[in-house]
Design a protein around this motif. Structure first.
Motif, mmCIF file in Angstrom:
data_model
loop_
_atom_site.group_PDB
_atom_site.id
_atom_site.type_symbol
_atom_site.label_atom_id
_atom_site.label_comp_id
_atom_site.label_asym_id
_atom_site.label_seq_id
_atom_site.Cartn_x
_atom_site.Cartn_y
_atom_site.Cartn_z
ATOM 1 N N VAL A 10 1.265 -1.092 -0.001
ATOM 2 C CA VAL A 10 -0.016 0.012 -0.210
ATOM 3 C C VAL A 10 0.816 1.146 -0.088
ATOM 4 C CG1 VAL A 10 -1.810 1.448 1.005
ATOM 5 C CG2 VAL A 10 -2.146 -1.221 1.487
ATOM 6 N N LEU A 50 -7.008 2.636 1.633
ATOM 7 C CA LEU A 50 -7.731 1.621 0.229
ATOM 8 C C LEU A 50 -9.659 2.420 -0.009
ATOM 9 C CD1 LEU A 50 -6.806 -1.999 1.033
ATOM 10 C CD2 LEU A 50 -6.209 -0.345 -1.436
ATOM 11 N N TRP A 51 -10.145 2.503 1.035
ATOM 12 C CA TRP A 51 -11.177 2.615 0.994
ATOM 13 C C TRP A 51 -11.689 4.890 0.250
ATOM 14 C CZ3 TRP A 51 -16.460 1.435 1.250
ATOM 15 C CH2 TRP A 51 -17.573 1.735 1.731
ATOM 16 N N ARG A 52 -10.401 5.235 0.938
ATOM 17 C CA ARG A 52 -10.718 6.822 0.282
ATOM 18 C C ARG A 52 -9.476 6.957 -0.924
ATOM 19 N NH1 ARG A 52 -8.633 10.882 4.895
ATOM 20 N NH2 ARG A 52 -8.741 12.190 3.651
ATOM 21 N N ARG A 107 -12.240 -0.617 -2.457
ATOM 22 C CA ARG A 107 -13.165 -0.724 -1.162
ATOM 23 C C ARG A 107 -13.408 -2.108 -0.534
ATOM 24 N NH1 ARG A 107 -16.719 4.460 -1.728
ATOM 25 N NH2 ARG A 107 -15.434 6.026 -2.277
ATOM 26 N N CYS A 167 -4.107 0.225 6.481
ATOM 27 C CA CYS A 167 -4.067 -0.190 4.977
ATOM 28 C C CYS A 167 -5.763 0.010 4.287
ATOM 29 C CB CYS A 167 -3.750 -1.643 4.752
ATOM 30 S SG CYS A 167 -2.065 -2.259 5.059
ATOM 31 N N GLY A 168 -6.999 -0.241 5.545
ATOM 32 C CA GLY A 168 -7.759 -0.003 5.050
ATOM 33 C C GLY A 168 -8.545 1.683 4.321
ATOM 34 N N GLY A 228 -11.021 -2.570 1.888
ATOM 35 C CA GLY A 228 -10.649 -1.628 3.239
ATOM 36 C C GLY A 228 -11.091 -2.123 3.892
#
Length: 338
Positions: A100, A195-197, A205, A191-192, A208
């Motif tokens: 990431v 990835l989500w943002r 997403r 990391c989540g 994430g």
């Protein structure tokens, strides 16, 4: 003489310097090395770590949130769950977190610096937690408390031994009582969020959400962490997020000071003759330009030390900085412009 400072180019947001991979990698390795070394140093005594672990377990039982008990029994009873969970715990935080970081560096440069600072700040806060509160994980409690170390139980399927998630024979090089907070959960949460943002598409997403959720279940099911350890890992990431902006401002001021000190040392290293020559070629407050030869009149220039024709260097009254008038020449003809 007054010295002028050359303007510094703005090469990034808010005047920040451009990111370079050959400076980022040593920085990240330095922080991770300090984190790993700090974990080894902050071992604490075993009796104190066991007491802290039992205190956490009592608190969870009081509030009926000791979810690690049923999860550990499930992972021990079902190898198809326990073995993948051990591989997940032993490897993914070493793979996903750097991946990431690299993805942000290459494709989300605008948010990389803030994300990297958030991760590093939270990691250092976690190190403080390991130092102040060494905690025995559930898997190291006596068998009477009902936990099974799945890493040892399924060690024949992986590269780890019975002591820890480290490769066989290297378990003694890890601090097995650095359980509070759980940075497995903290890093997975980071990391989540990234990835989500900043990910594109549904898969990014979804990852994430899934990655930190499964990591939380894994650390409890393998008996490596309590639920409160996982919650503390999330809290550490929250504090790190709040502190990342002040840390970025402090780092920017430090870069400016170091840059000013380096420029000052260069100016001090110049000799007085170099300063005078430079000031001759530019006025105060002007930007640095090349130093030209002496102006001798009429907009014409000569190189330093060049003499006017027909003028002896030691002639009485000779003015080397002025071009002779036509009357002063033997033939009365004006000098040719150079």
């Amino acid at each position: 003489m007054q010295r002028t400072e050359a303007p510094v180019a703005d090469t990034g947001p808010a005047g920040m310097t451009r990111l370079r991979w050959w400076t980022e990698i040593p920085l990240l390795l330095l922080v991770y090395g300090a984190y790993s070394a700090g974990r080894l140093v902050a071992r604490g005594d075993v009796a104190g770590a066991v007491d802290h672990g039992l205190t956490i377990l009592r608190i969870e039982k009081f509030f009926r949130i000791n979810a690690e008990h049923p999860l550990n029994r499930l992972f021990t009873r079902e190898p198809w769950l326990g073995i993948p969970a051990d591989f997940w715990y032993a490897s993914l935080h070493y793979v996903v977190t750097p991946a990431v970081l690299v993805w942000l560096f290459r494709y989300r440069t605008a948010v990389y610096r803030a994300g990297r600072t958030w991760l590093m700040t939270s990691t250092m806060i976690g190190l403080v937690g390991f130092t102040l509160l060494p905690t025995c994980p559930p898997r190291l409690l006596s068998a009477g408390y009902g936990f099974v170390d799945t890493m040892a139980h399924y060690s024949s399927y992986g590269w780890w031994g019975g002591e820890a998630s480290a490769p066989r024979g290297l378990g003694g090089m890890t601090n097995q009582y650095a359980a509070m907070p759980s940075l497995h959960v903290g890093w997975a949460l980071w990391c989540g969020v990234m990835l989500w943002r900043h990910g594109r598409g549904r898969w990014a997403r979804a990852a994430g959400i899934v990655y930190p959720l499964i990591t939380t279940l894994v650390v409890m099911g393998t008996a490596n962490h309590y639920l409160l350890d996982a919650l503390a890992g999330a809290a550490v990431m929250g504090v790190g997020a709040l502190l990342s902006r002040p840390v970025l401002r402090w780092a920017a001021r430090l870069r400016v000071r170091l840059g000013g000190a380096a420029e000052h040392s260069v100016l001090v290293a110049r000799s007085p003759g170099e300063d005078d020559a430079a000031d001759t070629g530019r006025g105060r407050g002007a930007s640095p330009v090349a130093v030209r030869g002496p102006v001798v009149g009429g907009g014409c220039e000569t190189s330093a030390g060049e003499r006017i024709p027909q003028q002896h260097p030691l002639a009485p009254g000779a003015d080397r900085g002025r071009e002779p008038a036509p009357a002063e020449r033997p033939d009365g003809a004006p000098a040719a412009a150079r």
